[in-house]
Design a protein around this motif. Structure first.
Motif, mmCIF file in Angstrom:
data_model
loop_
_atom_site.group_PDB
_atom_site.id
_atom_site.type_symbol
_atom_site.label_atom_id
_atom_site.label_comp_id
_atom_site.label_asym_id
_atom_site.label_seq_id
_atom_site.Cartn_x
_atom_site.Cartn_y
_atom_site.Cartn_z
ATOM 1 N N MET A 228 0.857 -1.182 0.000
ATOM 2 C CA MET A 228 0.000 0.000 0.000
ATOM 3 C C MET A 228 0.897 1.236 0.000
ATOM 4 N N SER A 229 0.619 2.179 -0.889
ATOM 5 C CA SER A 229 1.416 3.397 -0.964
ATOM 6 C C SER A 229 1.151 4.290 0.245
ATOM 7 N N LEU A 230 2.074 5.195 0.491
ATOM 8 C CA LEU A 230 1.919 6.115 1.622
ATOM 9 C C LEU A 230 0.666 6.966 1.460
ATOM 10 N N SER A 231 0.427 7.475 0.272
ATOM 11 C CA SER A 231 -0.750 8.332 0.077
ATOM 12 C C SER A 231 -2.048 7.542 0.315
ATOM 13 N N THR A 232 -2.086 6.279 -0.086
ATOM 14 C CA THR A 232 -3.256 5.437 0.150
ATOM 15 C C THR A 232 -3.438 5.183 1.641
ATOM 16 N N ARG A 233 -2.346 4.928 2.339
ATOM 17 C CA ARG A 233 -2.407 4.699 3.781
ATOM 18 C C ARG A 233 -2.883 5.949 4.515
ATOM 19 N N ILE A 234 -2.365 7.111 4.132
ATOM 20 C CA ILE A 234 -2.775 8.372 4.744
ATOM 21 C C ILE A 234 -4.261 8.611 4.492
ATOM 22 N N GLU A 235 -4.692 8.406 3.258
ATOM 23 C CA GLU A 235 -6.104 8.618 2.926
ATOM 24 C C GLU A 235 -7.001 7.714 3.763
ATOM 25 N N ALA A 236 -6.635 6.457 3.905
ATOM 26 C CA ALA A 236 -7.445 5.515 4.689
ATOM 27 C C ALA A 236 -7.538 5.952 6.149
ATOM 28 N N LYS A 237 -6.435 6.378 6.724
ATOM 29 C CA LYS A 237 -6.445 6.807 8.121
ATOM 30 C C LYS A 237 -7.310 8.051 8.308
ATOM 31 N N LEU A 238 -7.215 9.003 7.378
ATOM 32 C CA LEU A 238 -8.005 10.233 7.468
ATOM 33 C C LEU A 238 -9.495 9.944 7.296
ATOM 34 N N ARG A 239 -9.832 9.067 6.378
ATOM 35 C CA ARG A 239 -11.246 8.717 6.175
ATOM 36 C C ARG A 239 -11.821 8.050 7.423
ATOM 37 N N GLU A 240 -11.069 7.161 8.013
ATOM 38 C CA GLU A 240 -11.553 6.462 9.205
ATOM 39 C C GLU A 240 -11.701 7.409 10.394
ATOM 40 N N ALA A 241 -10.745 8.317 10.569
ATOM 41 C CA ALA A 241 -10.747 9.196 11.741
ATOM 42 C C ALA A 241 -11.728 10.360 11.628
ATOM 43 N N PHE A 242 -11.894 10.917 10.414
ATOM 44 C CA PHE A 242 -12.647 12.166 10.275
ATOM 45 C C PHE A 242 -13.885 12.085 9.381
ATOM 46 N N SER A 243 -14.109 10.990 8.688
ATOM 47 C CA SER A 243 -15.258 10.845 7.773
ATOM 48 C C SER A 243 -15.445 12.098 6.912
ATOM 49 N N PRO A 244 -14.442 12.463 6.129
ATOM 50 C CA PRO A 244 -14.511 13.724 5.390
ATOM 51 C C PRO A 244 -15.533 13.733 4.259
ATOM 52 N N GLU A 245 -16.035 14.931 3.983
ATOM 53 C CA GLU A 245 -16.900 15.144 2.820
ATOM 54 C C GLU A 245 -16.055 15.244 1.560
ATOM 55 N N ARG A 246 -14.872 15.830 1.703
ATOM 56 C CA ARG A 246 -13.918 15.959 0.593
ATOM 57 C C ARG A 246 -12.535 15.645 1.145
ATOM 58 N N LEU A 247 -11.736 14.956 0.339
ATOM 59 C CA LEU A 247 -10.388 14.620 0.765
ATOM 60 C C LEU A 247 -9.499 14.415 -0.448
ATOM 61 N N SER A 248 -8.350 15.054 -0.426
ATOM 62 C CA SER A 248 -7.312 14.838 -1.432
ATOM 63 C C SER A 248 -5.997 14.677 -0.703
ATOM 64 N N VAL A 249 -5.266 13.637 -1.048
ATOM 65 C CA VAL A 249 -3.914 13.435 -0.540
ATOM 66 C C VAL A 249 -3.013 13.478 -1.763
ATOM 67 N N ILE A 250 -2.142 14.468 -1.802
ATOM 68 C CA ILE A 250 -1.332 14.737 -2.981
ATOM 69 C C ILE A 250 0.140 14.540 -2.640
ATOM 70 N N ASP A 251 0.812 13.711 -3.421
ATOM 71 C CA ASP A 251 2.247 13.490 -3.244
ATOM 72 C C ASP A 251 2.987 14.560 -4.048
ATOM 73 N N GLU A 252 3.642 15.473 -3.337
ATOM 74 C CA GLU A 252 4.368 16.571 -3.969
ATOM 75 C C GLU A 252 5.880 16.343 -3.938
ATOM 76 N N SER A 253 6.303 15.127 -3.675
ATOM 77 C CA SER A 253 7.716 14.823 -3.496
ATOM 78 C C SER A 253 8.550 15.201 -4.717
#
Length: 93
Positions: free
Chosen positions: A1-26
């Motif tokens: 699982m990529s870092l961005s996918t892992r971050i997105e999953a954790k944020l969705r579980e913790a905050f139930s967002p209406e909108r969410l974008s996780v952008i890799d700017e590396s």
């Protein structure tokens, strides 16, 4: 699982967002430090709108997200830009 996918999953579980974008700017940071080639997963941006942030200060929102993602920061995530909002608040994105 990529870092961005892992971050997105954790944020969705913790905050139930209406909108969410996780952008890799590396890649945009390649060459900013000697030997840094823009490796995936070092610089991330989180844009999130969630009811959970209603009534919270900007600092409290940032702390909540940073605490949630502390393991990722400990594992090498170098920079985390956070753009949190509650529903109905103006965003620049």
């Amino acid at each position: 699982m990529s870092l961005s996918t892992r971050i997105e999953a954790k944020l969705r579980e913790a905050f139930s967002p209406e909108r969410l974008s996780v952008i890799d700017e590396s890649a945009q940071h390649a060459g900013h430090q000697p030997g840094f080639a823009g490796v995936e997963g070092t610089h991330m941006r989180v844009r999130i709108v969630a009811q959970a942030f209603a009534g919270m200060t900007r600092l409290a929102r940032h702390r909540a997200i940073t605490e949630l993602l502390q393991p990722e920061l400990d594992e090498g995530l170098h920079a985390l830009a956070i753009e949190p909002a509650a529903p109905g608040e103006e965003t620049r994105w």
